[in-house]
Design a protein around this motif. Structure first.
Motif, PDB file in Angstrom:
ATOM      1  N   ALA A 104      57.265  39.294  41.807  1.00 56.75           N
ATOM      2  CA  ALA A 104      57.232  39.303  43.272  1.00 56.75           C
ATOM      3  C   ALA A 104      55.853  38.993  43.835  1.00 56.75           C
ATOM      4  O   ALA A 104      55.732  38.299  44.862  1.00 56.75           O
ATOM      5  N   PHE A 105      54.780  39.478  43.186  1.00 53.60           N
ATOM      6  CA  PHE A 105      53.451  39.388  43.780  1.00 53.60           C
ATOM      7  C   PHE A 105      52.436  38.607  42.963  1.00 53.60           C
ATOM      8  O   PHE A 105      51.375  38.252  43.478  1.00 53.60           O
ATOM      9  N   GLY A 106      52.708  38.355  41.702  1.00 51.15           N
ATOM     10  CA  GLY A 106      51.753  37.645  40.865  1.00 51.15           C
ATOM     11  C   GLY A 106      51.136  38.568  39.826  1.00 51.15           C
ATOM     12  O   GLY A 106      51.342  39.781  39.830  1.00 51.15           O
ATOM     13  N   ARG A 107      50.340  37.988  38.928  1.00 50.04           N
ATOM     14  CA  ARG A 107      49.792  38.713  37.788  1.00 50.04           C
ATOM     15  C   ARG A 107      48.859  39.854  38.203  1.00 50.04           C
ATOM     16  O   ARG A 107      49.039  41.001  37.774  1.00 50.04           O
ATOM     17  N   ARG A 108      47.855  39.585  39.032  1.00 50.13           N
ATOM     18  CA  ARG A 108      46.916  40.627  39.455  1.00 50.13           C
ATOM     19  C   ARG A 108      47.480  41.492  40.576  1.00 50.13           C
ATOM     20  O   ARG A 108      47.392  42.713  40.542  1.00 50.13           O
ATOM     21  N   ARG A 109      48.065  40.872  41.584  1.00 52.81           N
ATOM     22  CA  ARG A 109      48.571  41.632  42.723  1.00 52.81           C
ATOM     23  C   ARG A 109      49.736  42.530  42.307  1.00 52.81           C
ATOM     24  O   ARG A 109      49.909  43.637  42.838  1.00 52.81           O
ATOM     25  N   GLY A 110      50.547  42.082  41.360  1.00 52.18           N
ATOM     26  CA  GLY A 110      51.645  42.902  40.880  1.00 52.18           C
ATOM     27  C   GLY A 110      51.149  44.191  40.240  1.00 52.18           C
ATOM     28  O   GLY A 110      51.657  45.295  40.512  1.00 52.18           O
ATOM     29  N   TRP A 111      50.123  44.070  39.402  1.00 53.13           N
ATOM     30  CA  TRP A 111      49.525  45.253  38.788  1.00 53.13           C
ATOM     31  C   TRP A 111      48.868  46.142  39.847  1.00 53.13           C
ATOM     32  O   TRP A 111      48.905  47.378  39.743  1.00 53.13           O
ATOM     33  N   LEU A 112      48.241  45.528  40.861  1.00 50.35           N
ATOM     34  CA  LEU A 112      47.601  46.313  41.914  1.00 50.35           C
ATOM     35  C   LEU A 112      48.613  47.187  42.650  1.00 50.35           C
ATOM     36  O   LEU A 112      48.424  48.399  42.798  1.00 50.35           O
ATOM     37  N   VAL A 113      49.690  46.583  43.116  1.00 49.11           N
ATOM     38  CA  VAL A 113      50.685  47.335  43.877  1.00 49.11           C
ATOM     39  C   VAL A 113      51.336  48.405  42.994  1.00 49.11           C
ATOM     40  O   VAL A 113      51.545  49.547  43.427  1.00 49.11           O
TER      41      VAL A 113
END
Length: 460
Positions: A104-113
């Motif tokens: 849904a958000f991408g590699r880094r942003r997914g982990w962030l959320v």
């Protein structure tokens, strides 16, 4: 993947500019801080700094108010263990995808959320515990807060390095460090103000602490909204595409083995790692007991919060600018000497406070000295850690390793501070805090003689 640096990089051996490029005008210097990518990093820095005190100094004040023994409070420094071990799962963050979130958000942003959702849940769980009746549950919840917080730090560091172009790295680093310190102040002084406000409204003390922590959990959403508004770094997309054909296990092995083997192949690598562990130990040893010390002197939560949030914040920001001046004026080794000595000597202000007794101006002076010198030390220390991470292929994992080792002093070496304070009394305790800086300064001199700092550039 470039590392943070400034337009005025410092050569480690002579303290001069690394390049002859003209210095930016003041308009250009201000304008870069308003770039969207820098603002994103600023708010992520706030989100990273917010949780640290909730399982540390703020929790210690809560425990002291309900009568928990000083020795037990000191042992609670051990709940910071995830900050010292985060390098073990940093390769997982680099290599693995989070189901649903990554898509849904991408590699880094997914982990962030994902990390921030877990962090909110952990803080709420801590809010529901009772330090007086169930210390084991408090320790478990605080451990979860530290684990999810350190995971967020891994992702934010990688996101910062990958998302900012060379021209914005300096502003991004400065914004991140400043916002991180503000986040820490919000979860200390800000949390105490919120708890006191709930008490003043008629809520009993346990409920006031519970709702204070729930408010802090809500503030993590600032980082979540920031992650949702951000765009996935281009370098992250390229790395994901380059490793798409590899299995998850292969990606994890490559991320871990490359970072560790390359760093350990350095000359005097283990001495450098020992220096990383010890440099901020004087800060950590005294910081573990600062909040209980102030409460024991008879200051109220409101007094402590007002001073930390007011003059303490000003001193922190001033110290950050002073650290930046040192970085541009002197070599890396000289800057480490200056910052190492002043952050140790600042502990004497608390010894003086313990002798003079309860005085708001004396407390303000001591807090200012601590915050100012600690901020100087942090800026120079971050510059040193960044200078050690020279291979762009392994920056995130290596940085996680170094910052995890730096947390050893705060977590393990400081765990006995409460027992030392009980045995010696407050004036002598803070004098001992000065002496514990000596091993790091001895290592600094040894590394300097071994020409460890030659070729390292100051990156602030």
């Amino acid at each position: 993947m470039t590392l943070p640096n400034t337009a005025s990089d410092i050569s480690a051996d002579n303290g001069t500019r690394a390049a002859d490029a003209p210095a930016p005008t003041w308009r250009e210097s201000v304008a870069v801080y308003l770039q969207p990518r820098v603002l994103i990093v600023l708010f992520l820095g706030f989100s990273s700094g917010l949780p640290l005190a909730l399982s540390g100094s703020t929790l210690q004040i809560w425990m002291r108010e309900v009568g928990v023994d000083l020795g037990t409070i000191g042992l609670f420094a051990l709940v910071g263990t995830p900050y010292t071990l985060k390098f073990l799962w940093a390769p997982l963050v680099d290599a693995l995808h989070v189901p649903l979130f990554t898509a849904a958000f991408g590699r880094r942003r997914g982990w962030l959320v994902f990390a921030q959702m877990l962090l909110i849940g952990s803080i709420v769980l801590l809010a529901l515990t009772d330090p007086a009746r169930a210390p084991f549950m408090v320790a478990l919840a605080a451990l979860l807060v530290a684990a999810t917080s350190s995971t967020q730090d891994i992702v934010v560091d990688a996101f910062r390095v990958e998302s900012l172009p060379e021209s914005e790295q300096a502003a991004g680093m400065a914004a991140y460090v400043a916002a991180y310190r503000i986040g820490m102040l919000v979860s200390t002084a800000g949390a105490l103000v919120v708890v006191s406000a709930f008490e003043s409204s008629g809520l009993p003390r346990p409920s006031s602490w519970m709702w204070g922590y729930i408010v802090m959990a809500g503030l993590v959403l600032i980082g979540t909204v920031t992650a949702l508004l951000a765009t996935e770094p281009a370098q992250s997309k390229q790395a994901e595409a380059a490793t798409a054909a590899d299995t998850a296990i292969v990606r994890v092995i490559h991320a871990a083995s490359g970072a560790f083997s390359e760093f350990l192949a350095r000359k005097d690598a283990f001495a450098a790692l020992a220096f990383v562990v010890l440099f901020k130990f004087t800060d950590a040893f005294s910081g573990t007991m600062t909040a209980p010390f102030v409460i024991d002197l008879g200051f109220s939560k409101v007094d402590y919060a007002a001073i930390v949030k007011g003059v303490g914040l000003a001193a922190t920001l001033a110290g950050g600018f002073a650290g930046g001046f040192l970085a541009r004026r002197y070599s890396l080794a000289t800057s480490l000497w200056i910052s190492g000595v002043v952050q140790a000597l600042a502990n004497l202000s608390f010894s003086w406070l313990a002798i003079t007794g309860v005085s708001q101006w004396a407390l303000a002076l001591a807090i200012c000295a601590e915050n100012f010198t600690s901020a100087i030390g942090t800026v120079i220390f971050v510059a040193y850690l960044s200078a050690l991470c020279q291979n762009p292929l392994h920056t995130a994992t290596q940085y996680a390793l170094l910052t995890a080792l730096a947390a050893v002093g705060r977590t393990y070496l400081s765990s006995g501070a409460g027992y030392v304070a009980k045995a010696t009394g407050w004036p002598l305790f803070f004098m001992i805090c000065v002496l514990v800086a000596i091993p790091s300064l001895v290592l600094l001199g040894w590394l300097q003689r071994r020409r460890h700092f030659d070729g390292l550039q100051m990156r602030v």
